[in-house]
Scaffold this motif. Sequence first.
Motif, short mmCIF file in Angstrom:
data_model
loop_
_atom_site.label_atom_id
_atom_site.label_comp_id
_atom_site.label_asym_id
_atom_site.label_seq_id
_atom_site.Cartn_x
_atom_site.Cartn_y
_atom_site.Cartn_z
N THR A 28 -58.39 -8.77 28.66
CA THR A 28 -57.09 -9.05 29.28
C THR A 28 -57.07 -10.43 29.95
O THR A 28 -56.17 -11.23 29.67
CB THR A 28 -56.73 -7.95 30.29
OG1 THR A 28 -56.68 -6.69 29.62
CG2 THR A 28 -55.37 -8.22 30.92
N ALA A 102 -53.42 -8.48 22.68
CA ALA A 102 -53.03 -8.75 24.07
C ALA A 102 -52.36 -10.12 24.20
O ALA A 102 -51.39 -10.28 24.94
CB ALA A 102 -54.25 -8.66 24.98
N THR A 104 -50.62 -11.60 21.92
CA THR A 104 -49.26 -11.40 21.39
C THR A 104 -48.38 -10.70 22.42
O THR A 104 -47.19 -11.03 22.55
CB THR A 104 -49.32 -10.57 20.10
OG1 THR A 104 -50.15 -11.24 19.14
CG2 THR A 104 -47.94 -10.38 19.51
N ALA A 105 -48.96 -9.74 23.14
CA ALA A 105 -48.19 -9.01 24.16
C ALA A 105 -47.72 -9.96 25.26
O ALA A 105 -46.57 -9.88 25.72
CB ALA A 105 -49.05 -7.90 24.75
N SER A 108 -44.85 -12.04 24.22
CA SER A 108 -43.59 -11.30 24.05
C SER A 108 -42.83 -11.13 25.36
O SER A 108 -41.69 -10.62 25.36
CB SER A 108 -43.87 -9.92 23.45
OG SER A 108 -44.60 -9.11 24.36
N ALA A 135 -46.08 -7.26 30.51
CA ALA A 135 -46.70 -7.12 29.18
C ALA A 135 -47.47 -5.82 29.03
O ALA A 135 -48.15 -5.61 28.02
CB ALA A 135 -47.64 -8.30 28.94
N GLY A 138 -47.30 -3.77 25.74
CA GLY A 138 -48.06 -4.34 24.63
C GLY A 138 -49.56 -4.23 24.86
O GLY A 138 -50.33 -4.03 23.90
N LEU A 139 -50.00 -4.35 26.11
CA LEU A 139 -51.43 -4.21 26.42
C LEU A 139 -51.89 -2.77 26.16
O LEU A 139 -53.01 -2.56 25.68
CB LEU A 139 -51.68 -4.60 27.88
CG LEU A 139 -51.42 -6.06 28.24
CD1 LEU A 139 -51.66 -6.30 29.73
CD2 LEU A 139 -52.29 -6.99 27.41
N ALA A 142 -52.36 -2.43 22.56
CA ALA A 142 -53.62 -3.09 22.16
C ALA A 142 -54.81 -2.19 22.47
O ALA A 142 -55.74 -2.06 21.66
CB ALA A 142 -53.75 -4.42 22.89
N TYR A 206 -49.98 4.95 24.90
CA TYR A 206 -48.66 4.33 24.75
C TYR A 206 -47.72 4.80 25.86
O TYR A 206 -47.02 4.00 26.49
CB TYR A 206 -48.06 4.72 23.40
CG TYR A 206 -48.39 3.79 22.27
CD1 TYR A 206 -47.90 2.49 22.23
CD2 TYR A 206 -49.18 4.22 21.21
CE1 TYR A 206 -48.21 1.64 21.18
CE2 TYR A 206 -49.50 3.38 20.16
CZ TYR A 206 -49.01 2.10 20.14
OH TYR A 206 -49.32 1.26 19.10
N TYR A 210 -45.86 2.40 28.85
CA TYR A 210 -44.42 2.21 29.04
C TYR A 210 -43.94 2.83 30.35
O TYR A 210 -42.97 2.38 30.95
CB TYR A 210 -43.65 2.78 27.86
CG TYR A 210 -43.71 1.85 26.68
CD1 TYR A 210 -42.90 0.71 26.63
CD2 TYR A 210 -44.60 2.07 25.62
CE1 TYR A 210 -42.97 -0.18 25.57
CE2 TYR A 210 -44.67 1.18 24.56
CZ TYR A 210 -43.86 0.07 24.54
OH TYR A 210 -43.95 -0.81 23.51
N ARG A 213 -44.72 0.32 33.08
CA ARG A 213 -43.93 -0.90 32.98
C ARG A 213 -42.62 -0.71 33.75
O ARG A 213 -42.04 -1.65 34.27
CB ARG A 213 -43.62 -1.21 31.51
CG ARG A 213 -42.88 -2.51 31.33
CD ARG A 213 -42.72 -2.83 29.86
NE ARG A 213 -42.09 -4.13 29.67
CZ ARG A 213 -40.80 -4.32 29.66
NH1 ARG A 213 -39.99 -3.30 29.85
NH2 ARG A 213 -40.29 -5.53 29.48
#
Length: 214
Positions: A28, A102, A104-105, A108, A135, A138-139, A142, A206, A210, A213
């Motif tokens: 990370t 990560a 890419t996350a 984004s 993020a 997305g993490l 990952a 997952y 979320y 977040r």
Amino acid sequence: MSSELLGVILNTFYVSAVPTLLAVAVGTPAAYALYARGGRLAGAVEALFNGLVGMPTVLLGLLLYLLLARTGPLGFLNILYTLNAVVVGHFLFVLPLYVAFATTAFRSVDVKVLEVLRMFPMPAWRRHLLVVREAIGGLAAAAAAAFSRAMGELGIALMLGGDIRFRTRVLTTAIAHETMLGNWDVAIQLGIILLILSVSVSVVVYALGYKYRG
């Protein structure tokens, strides 16, 4: 469920969860540094990680075997044919994948969010944590991908763990073992268990990502 099967499942979780947690802890900040720094050097390092994602597991297992063998440079550690050796191999195996996902996350994260964060005076560490929170979905993806990859890996587990019954046997090596014996029905049952566990853990990770977040 027999005690042997339970032990195999627990071994599988150990050599999958620990490398994933290590990859998250190391990957990370590495991914954030690549994202925040940018430039050619960061791009070259990112390309290196992306290239290592496709590294053959047998090759990585062979290299680590030569290092960890009794006559190798790290033979004094005496961890070959243990679950800890598999943990080391799986960590090196999933780290490039986690870093690639990560990074890419982080990319984004909405640009507007970054602009708003720059408008408010706050310590740099707090701004970094807020970006990580943005993020986190997305993490989590990952981390789930890294866990699934470690759980389904065979070459490293076989070369470094040795598939020793009641000690280092995991689901993938057990499937290979039963297949070689011609016990197709047992191998298929173990494969179904592996698939169910992998999908279940991915869904949970997952969902947690979320949820936090917000």
